[in-house]
Scaffold this active site. Sequence first.
Site, mmCIF file in Angstrom:
data_model
loop_
_atom_site.group_PDB
_atom_site.id
_atom_site.type_symbol
_atom_site.label_atom_id
_atom_site.label_comp_id
_atom_site.label_asym_id
_atom_site.label_seq_id
_atom_site.Cartn_x
_atom_site.Cartn_y
_atom_site.Cartn_z
ATOM 1 N N HIS A 28 47.656 45.541 37.715
ATOM 2 C CA HIS A 28 48.059 44.530 36.727
ATOM 3 C C HIS A 28 49.564 44.621 36.441
ATOM 4 O O HIS A 28 50.244 43.607 36.313
ATOM 5 C CB HIS A 28 47.325 44.752 35.398
ATOM 6 C CG HIS A 28 45.836 44.597 35.457
ATOM 7 N ND1 HIS A 28 44.985 45.650 35.225
ATOM 8 C CD2 HIS A 28 45.051 43.518 35.679
ATOM 9 C CE1 HIS A 28 43.729 45.223 35.299
ATOM 10 N NE2 HIS A 28 43.740 43.937 35.576
ATOM 11 N N GLY A 138 46.352 38.210 41.549
ATOM 12 C CA GLY A 138 46.342 39.242 42.577
ATOM 13 C C GLY A 138 45.456 38.874 43.757
ATOM 14 O O GLY A 138 44.410 38.255 43.587
HETATM 15 P P1 AMP Z 1 41.182 41.432 36.112
HETATM 16 O O1 AMP Z 1 41.696 42.044 34.857
HETATM 17 O O2 AMP Z 1 40.399 42.361 36.967
HETATM 18 O O3 AMP Z 1 40.489 40.117 35.865
HETATM 19 O O4 AMP Z 1 42.461 41.091 36.980
HETATM 20 C C1 AMP Z 1 43.517 40.331 36.455
HETATM 21 C C2 AMP Z 1 44.477 39.973 37.566
HETATM 22 O O5 AMP Z 1 44.982 41.164 38.153
HETATM 23 C C3 AMP Z 1 43.809 39.175 38.690
HETATM 24 O O6 AMP Z 1 44.719 38.200 39.181
HETATM 25 C C4 AMP Z 1 43.547 40.233 39.725
HETATM 26 O O7 AMP Z 1 43.483 39.750 41.046
HETATM 27 C C5 AMP Z 1 44.738 41.135 39.539
HETATM 28 N N1 AMP Z 1 44.443 42.491 40.028
HETATM 29 C C6 AMP Z 1 43.484 43.333 39.585
HETATM 30 N N2 AMP Z 1 43.479 44.460 40.328
HETATM 31 C C7 AMP Z 1 44.454 44.305 41.261
HETATM 32 C C8 AMP Z 1 44.935 45.093 42.351
HETATM 33 N N3 AMP Z 1 44.421 46.292 42.635
HETATM 34 N N4 AMP Z 1 45.938 44.607 43.104
HETATM 35 C C9 AMP Z 1 46.467 43.379 42.860
HETATM 36 N N5 AMP Z 1 46.054 42.590 41.865
HETATM 37 C C10 AMP Z 1 45.064 43.035 41.075
#
Ligand code: AMP
Length: 273
Positions: A28, A138
Site C-alpha cells: 500500500h 495495485g
Molecule cells: P486492499 O487494501 O487489499 O484492498 O488493497 C488496496 C490497494 O492496494 C489495491 O489497489 C491493491 O491492489 C493494492 N495492493 C495490495 N497489496 C499489494 C501488493 N502486494 N502490491 C501492490 N499493490 C498492492
Amino acid sequence: MARRAEDLRAGGSAPALVPTMGSLHEGHLSLIRLAATLSPAVVVSVFVNPTQFGPGEDFARYPRNLEADTRLAGSAGAGIVFAPEAADMYPEGFQTHVEVEEITRRLCGARRPGHFRGVATVVLKLFNIVRPGAAVFGEKDYQQLAVIRRMTRDLNLPVAIVAHPLVREADGLAMSSRNAYLAPDERIRAIALNRALGRGREAILSGERSAEAVRRAMTRVLDEAGGIGIEYVSVADPESLEEAREITGRTLLALAVKIGPTRLIDNMVVSPI
Ligand code: AMP
C-alpha cells in the site's frame, strides 16, 4: 471529505486517490508514494467495504488498524485519510450498483459472485466523493484493476487510472493484509504461490505453447507444497481475462488458493520470447 476535495480542486490540485481496506503494508505504501508523485494532495481511503464480501467470507475478522494506518499513510506522503463508516456509505434505502459485465465473470469473479459489483460500486462512490484527478491501484489485484479500467472507460469517468506493480516479501510472497492470518507453517507453504507462477513463466520462456501444460506445471508446484486448496490456476489473456488454449503473446498467469481458511491470490504477466 467532499468539501475538502472541492477546496483542493479550487486550489488547483485535484487529489490523487489510493483506495484501500486498511491494515496498510509496504505494498500500500508504495502506491501512496506513487500517488504523491501525481498530486500534492494524496487521499488514502480506508474502508472495509461490506458489499464486496460474500457470506462466509472474512468481513467480520478482516484486520482493522486505523490508528497505525493513519500514521503509515502520512509517513508515505498522504495528506488525508478518508475512513467512512458503512452506514455513511450505504444509508438506508441504498439500491444502486455498478455492474461490469464480462470480465467480472472470470477468475475471482466466477468464485465470488457479487464481489466486483461491490468493488465497482464503492470505487465509483469514492471517485464521486474525492473527485480525484488520478487513482492508484495495485497489480496485485489484477482483475480488480481491469474492472476499474473498464468501468472508467465505459462510464467516461474523468480519472486517470494508474497501476503499480505487485510488491512482494523478500521470499516472493505477494504482500497482503491477509498474510497476517497465516500460521507459521502456512506462511512457509504460501511461498509456493510465487514459485508456481515462476514455474509457469519458465515453461513459457522455454517454449511451452500449450496453456493446459502450463496450468498443469503450476498446479504441480502447489500440490507438492501440500495443504493448499486450489481455487483456480489460470493461464489467460491479460486483457479479456479469457482462458488461453495456446500461448501466442503476453499471457496472464493467475491463481487463487486457500491455505487453511485464508484465501490468497497472486499473478504474473509473461511475454514469450
Ligand atoms: P486492499 O487494501 O487489499 O484492498 O488493497 C488496496 C490497494 O492496494 C489495491 O489497489 C491493491 O491492489 C493494492 N495492493 C495490495 N497489496 C499489494 C501488493 N502486494 N502490491 C501492490 N499493490 C498492492
